[in-house]
Design a protein around this motif. Structure first.
Motif, PDB file in Angstrom:
ATOM      1  N   PHE A 141       0.843  -1.192   0.000  1.00 10.11           N
ATOM      2  CA  PHE A 141       0.000   0.000   0.000  1.00 10.11           C
ATOM      3  C   PHE A 141       0.880   1.244   0.000  1.00 10.11           C
ATOM      4  CE2 PHE A 141      -2.955  -3.052   1.999  1.00 10.11           C
ATOM      5  CZ  PHE A 141      -4.017  -2.915   1.123  1.00 10.11           C
ATOM      6  N   THR A 142       0.504   2.219  -0.813  1.00  8.33           N
ATOM      7  CA  THR A 142       1.146   3.532  -0.802  1.00  8.33           C
ATOM      8  C   THR A 142       0.086   4.569  -0.489  1.00  8.33           C
ATOM      9  OG1 THR A 142       0.817   3.792  -3.182  1.00  8.33           O
ATOM     10  CG2 THR A 142       2.915   2.852  -2.463  1.00  8.33           C
ATOM     11  N   ALA A 143       0.511   5.687   0.096  1.00  3.29           N
ATOM     12  CA  ALA A 143      -0.458   6.709   0.497  1.00  3.29           C
ATOM     13  C   ALA A 143       0.188   8.083   0.465  1.00  3.29           C
ATOM     14  CB  ALA A 143      -0.989   6.425   1.892  1.00  3.29           C
ATOM     15  N   VAL A 144      -0.605   9.058   0.071  1.00  2.02           N
ATOM     16  CA  VAL A 144      -0.274  10.470   0.254  1.00  2.02           C
ATOM     17  C   VAL A 144      -1.104  10.950   1.435  1.00  2.02           C
ATOM     18  CG1 VAL A 144      -0.318  12.779  -0.752  1.00  2.02           C
ATOM     19  CG2 VAL A 144       0.243  10.802  -2.190  1.00  2.02           C
ATOM     20  N   THR A 145      -0.458  11.512   2.434  1.00  3.07           N
ATOM     21  CA  THR A 145      -1.136  11.857   3.679  1.00  3.07           C
ATOM     22  C   THR A 145      -1.013  13.343   3.982  1.00  3.07           C
ATOM     23  OG1 THR A 145       0.835  11.374   5.013  1.00  3.07           O
ATOM     24  CG2 THR A 145      -0.702   9.556   4.619  1.00  3.07           C
ATOM     25  N   ALA A 146      -1.974  13.848   4.743  1.00  2.00           N
ATOM     26  CA  ALA A 146      -1.954  15.231   5.222  1.00  2.00           C
ATOM     27  C   ALA A 146      -2.503  15.246   6.637  1.00  2.00           C
ATOM     28  CB  ALA A 146      -2.793  16.137   4.315  1.00  2.00           C
ATOM     29  N   ALA A 147      -1.913  16.076   7.484  1.00  2.00           N
ATOM     30  CA  ALA A 147      -2.346  16.153   8.883  1.00  2.00           C
ATOM     31  C   ALA A 147      -2.294  17.594   9.367  1.00  2.00           C
ATOM     32  CB  ALA A 147      -1.467  15.273   9.773  1.00  2.00           C
ATOM     33  N   LEU A 148      -3.208  17.931  10.266  1.00  2.00           N
ATOM     34  CA  LEU A 148      -3.220  19.230  10.933  1.00  2.00           C
ATOM     35  C   LEU A 148      -3.268  18.955  12.431  1.00  2.00           C
ATOM     36  CD1 LEU A 148      -3.231  22.275  10.422  1.00  2.00           C
ATOM     37  CD2 LEU A 148      -5.729  22.208  10.529  1.00  2.00           C
ATOM     38  N   LEU A 149      -2.217  19.364  13.134  1.00  2.00           N
ATOM     39  CA  LEU A 149      -2.040  18.983  14.530  1.00  2.00           C
ATOM     40  C   LEU A 149      -1.798  20.211  15.397  1.00  2.00           C
ATOM     41  CD1 LEU A 149       0.528  16.095  13.864  1.00  2.00           C
ATOM     42  CD2 LEU A 149      -1.966  15.919  13.927  1.00  2.00           C
ATOM     43  N   LEU A 150      -2.279  20.148  16.621  1.00  2.00           N
ATOM     44  CA  LEU A 150      -2.011  21.180  17.610  1.00  2.00           C
ATOM     45  C   LEU A 150      -0.830  20.736  18.461  1.00  2.00           C
ATOM     46  CD1 LEU A 150      -3.050  23.907  18.754  1.00  2.00           C
ATOM     47  CD2 LEU A 150      -4.362  22.564  20.426  1.00  2.00           C
ATOM     48  N   ARG A 151       0.190  21.577  18.582  1.00  2.00           N
ATOM     49  CA  ARG A 151       1.373  21.277  19.393  1.00  2.00           C
ATOM     50  C   ARG A 151       1.283  21.986  20.738  1.00  2.00           C
ATOM     51  NH1 ARG A 151       5.450  24.521  20.025  1.00  2.00           N
ATOM     52  NH2 ARG A 151       5.064  25.619  18.050  1.00  2.00           N
ATOM     53  N   TRP A 152       1.486  21.244  21.805  1.00  2.00           N
ATOM     54  CA  TRP A 152       1.511  21.789  23.165  1.00  2.00           C
ATOM     55  C   TRP A 152       2.936  21.644  23.688  1.00  2.00           C
ATOM     56  CZ3 TRP A 152      -0.864  19.146  28.069  1.00  2.00           C
ATOM     57  CH2 TRP A 152      -0.683  19.988  29.166  1.00  2.00           C
TER      58      TRP A 152
END
Length: 279
Positions: A141-152
């Motif tokens: 499996f191959t994937a293009v990924t995107a994430a939006l994360l809050l850093r503390w």
């Protein structure tokens, strides 16, 4: 999706504060020391491990030398690599917004034994014969990924926690499907004309799993730390866990052949290291 939209105004406001603020000896875009309050850009590289849960039932259409066969699995796992481009927008001294755009590739495997209650028909009685089968399906499996994360940020230029959402666009390519008869000891596979052969092991190569959901949403939690190399450059080791928000594969069963329904998902654990540069 709503989570991402809710965070965007904070990101814009935080970025605006960074541009407009000043500090002794220089503005925030050109301070004399430290990385606090700066926009960070960089990249990560590392390993990704996938762990499946739920039932997989895979079916192989009849080939010229063998009759149709199927196999059921519980769980499974995979291992691969991941590359991410990263941008970290400071919102305050303690919080930041992290965006990730990446690529990953995994080799996944599902294997194990199960009982097929209708493997063959007894020609003398007309009743089905059960068989214990051991199978394995390998897929890439191959994937293009995107994430939006809050850093503390727990420590200045040190440990921090992450939380947010991610999406991936997945595609698959063929590997192989192998199955062996464990018991009873006198059974063999049938050929395409439904006649017995001498084979107790069958390999279908290539074999491709195609009935999976190509878009996957997940909730992400993580921990990392910043190890400064210079005023502007730091090494960032990070551990992240992606928890699935939906099934990866759902397929109906076939009662007449005793094939169960499939519903499976996977979580991933990513261990990476990267560089961050303060602009």
């Amino acid at each position: 999706c709503c989570f991402i939209l809710a965070l965007i105004p904070f990101a814009i406001a935080g970025a605006g504060d960074c541009v407009g603020a000043t500090s002794p000896g220089g503005d925030v875009l050109r301070p004399r020391a430290g990385m606090a309050g700066k926009l960070l850009v960089g990249f990560d590289a590392g390993l990704v491990y996938a762990r499946y849960s739920g039932t997989h039932a895979y079916r192989s259409p009849a080939a010229w030398e063998y009759a149709e066969l199927w196999n059921s699995f519980e769980g499974g796992s995979g291992l691969g690599f991941v590359f991410d481009a990263v941008i970290d927008v400071p919102l305050s001294a303690r919080f930041g917004l992290v965006g990730r755009l990446g690529y990953q590739r995994r080799e996944d495997s599902y294997e194990g034994a199960f009982v097929n209650p209708m493997f063959a028909i007894d020609l003398n009685t007309g009743f089905p014969i059960a068989a214990t089968l051991d199978g394995r399906v390998r897929q890439r499996f191959t994937a293009v990924t995107a994430a939006l994360l809050l850093r503390w940020q727990l420590q200045p230029k040190g440990w921090y926690l992450l939380g947010g959402v991610a999406a991936g666009s997945y595609s698959g390519s063929g590997r192989n499907f192998t199955q062996s008869i464990v018991a009873p000891g006198d059974l063999t596979y049938l050929n395409a004309q439904l006649q017995p052969t001498t084979s107790r092991t069958v390999t279908i190569d290539p074999y491709t799993v195609s009935d999976f959901l190509s878009t996957r949403w997940s909730f992400v939690v993580g921990i990392g730390t910043q190890l400064p190399l210079s005023e502007r450059l730091s090494i960032v080791p990070e551990l992240r866990v992606d928890l699935p928000l939906q099934a990866f594969r759902e397929a109906p069963g076939e009662a007449l052949l005793a094939i169960p329904k499939s519903k499976t998902s996977f979580l991933t654990v990513s261990l990476s290291a990267g560089l961050r540069y303060a602009l």
